[in-house]
Write a protein that holds these residues in place. Structure first.
Motif, PDB file in Angstrom:
ATOM      1  N   ALA A  44       0.837  -1.203   0.000  1.00  0.00           N
ATOM      2  CA  ALA A  44       0.000   0.000   0.000  1.00  0.00           C
ATOM      3  C   ALA A  44       0.872   1.254   0.000  1.00  0.00           C
ATOM      4  O   ALA A  44       0.588   2.232  -0.715  1.00  0.00           O
ATOM      5  CB  ALA A  44      -0.932  -0.007   1.206  1.00  0.00           C
ATOM      6  N   GLY A  45       1.942   1.238   0.798  1.00  0.00           N
ATOM      7  CA  GLY A  45       2.824   2.391   0.882  1.00  0.00           C
ATOM      8  C   GLY A  45       3.564   2.661  -0.423  1.00  0.00           C
ATOM      9  O   GLY A  45       3.715   3.815  -0.845  1.00  0.00           O
ATOM     10  N   ILE A  46       4.040   1.600  -1.070  1.00  0.00           N
ATOM     11  CA  ILE A  46       4.753   1.755  -2.346  1.00  0.00           C
ATOM     12  C   ILE A  46       3.840   2.388  -3.391  1.00  0.00           C
ATOM     13  O   ILE A  46       4.222   3.327  -4.101  1.00  0.00           O
ATOM     14  CB  ILE A  46       5.265   0.380  -2.838  1.00  0.00           C
ATOM     15  N   GLN A  47       2.622   1.881  -3.493  1.00  0.00           N
ATOM     16  CA  GLN A  47       1.693   2.395  -4.504  1.00  0.00           C
ATOM     17  C   GLN A  47       1.306   3.835  -4.207  1.00  0.00           C
ATOM     18  O   GLN A  47       1.182   4.668  -5.110  1.00  0.00           O
ATOM     19  CB  GLN A  47       0.471   1.480  -4.581  1.00  0.00           C
ATOM     20  N   ARG A  48       1.152   4.164  -2.937  1.00  0.00           N
ATOM     21  CA  ARG A  48       0.809   5.546  -2.579  1.00  0.00           C
ATOM     22  C   ARG A  48       1.996   6.471  -2.850  1.00  0.00           C
ATOM     23  O   ARG A  48       1.818   7.604  -3.306  1.00  0.00           O
ATOM     24  CB  ARG A  48       0.398   5.611  -1.111  1.00  0.00           C
TER      25      ARG A  48
END
Length: 347
Positions: free
Chosen positions: A235-239
């Motif tokens: 989730a953090g990478i995509q955000r």
């Protein structure tokens, strides 16, 4: 840290309302909170606050938990029943008990489980997790006019993370099947290569990880191709890179923006189809092709196909008229041997 611009929900909503009026539809119906909730996974009662920018940010564990509950609540089987945890998990070769913590809101699923849940319910899986076919279809559907055409492989490659050759195979109806670990690593490498810092160099693992309060070391195994990141890391990478996070992982604002944009594209597509009678001919040809092949099936094959289509439509919330319940019918989705390669089994 690279911060993605937040979508302006008011502007997007107003644009969709104007499109609806132009099509002779009531904006209140087109943009009802029930419809937006179904498409986005955001609870209908929260949607006015999200649109107004007043809703607090929800922790990832709670967000994924409530999205999963909404999937089960709004995308039921053809008899109107919630899918059991066993039926969902069996679709990606996992025990139903493995979804217990997610269903109870006490823990996050693994990345493989999240991919399987989204695939089971037919919702978009996000940049890292979407298979080649759904990623290319999504890119073609969301690209502005003139961009992302089937012959613009470099542009499609940029927004999907898939190589031009793999996109060509996908467009030809031969999408490659990759183990999830390899797919996620290649998409991550693609993000670092194609979305660099201002000086042209890739963001460091430390810079990416610090955006979601983790250490660069937590991404080392992913960068080396030695394992999958946690759901929180995905989730953090995509955000961090501003790419779509998928149904389970998107925050409420991103999820609602995607739902509004999808309705807008639907309205625009309807207008274009009305102007182009050839599209109806093409659709009719596709239907005839499917019916011709289905005509070779045995009576038992016909029933299996009909049951499978009913299950797919129900899971996507598109089965309006449910046939009478058949007590002898198994509740799980119909699959043939080999539908899920071993590489795609959730860890």
């Amino acid at each position: 840290m690279r911060a993605a611009a937040r979508p302006d929900l008011t502007t997007i909503r107003d644009r969709v309302a104007r499109l609806a009026e132009h099509r002779g539809q009531d904006p209140a119906d087109v943009l009802s909170v029930e419809r937006l909730g179904h498409l986005s996974g955001v609870e209908p009662e929260l949607i006015p606050r999200v649109l107004a920018g007043e809703a607090p940010e929800v922790p990832l564990t709670r967000r994924v938990h409530r999205r999963f509950l909404r999937l089960r609540e709004t995308r039921r089987d053809k008899h109107g029943r919630e899918w059991s945890l066993a039926a969902i998990a069996e679709d990606f070769r996992a025990p139903g008990a493995s979804l217990g913590p997610l269903n109870a809101g006490t823990g996050l699923p693994g990345l493989g489980h999240a991919a399987g849940i989204q695939r089971f319910f037919g919702v978009f899986a996000g940049f890292l997790l979407a298979d080649n076919k759904s990623a290319v279809e999504r890119a073609l559907a969301t690209a502005p006019a003139g961009a992302g055409a089937p012959d613009d492989l470099e542009h499609l490659s940029f927004i999907t993370g898939i190589t031009p050759e793999a996109i060509r195979l996908t467009l030809d109806g031969r999408p490659a099947r990759q183990p999830l670990r390899q797919q996620v690593r290649e998409r991550f490498e693609h993000l670092r290569r194609t979305r660099p810092r201002e000086d042209g160099r890739p963001y460091s693992l430390t810079a990416i990880a610090s955006s979601f309060d983790a250490s660069g070391q937590s991404l080392t195994r992913l960068a080396r191709g030695e394992g999958l990141p946690s759901l929180a890391a995905a989730a953090g990478i995509q955000r961090f890179y501003g790419v779509e996070s998928g149904f389970l992982l998107a925050d409420d604002t991103e999820a609602l923006a995607a739902a509004l944009a999808g309705i807008g594209r639907e309205l625009e597509s309807a207008a274009h189809e009305a102007e182009n009678p050839m599209l109806a001919v093409l659709r009719a040809h596709d239907v005839r092709s499917i019916v011709t092949r289905a005509g070779r099936l045995s009576p038992a094959g016909w029933k299996s196909l009909a049951d499978h289509l009913d299950d797919l439509l129900a899971r996507e919330g598109r089965l309006d008229a449910r046939p009478p319940e058949d007590p002898g019918r198994a509740r799980g989705p119909v699959r043939g041997p080999g539908d899920r390669p071993a590489e795609e089994r959730a860890p």
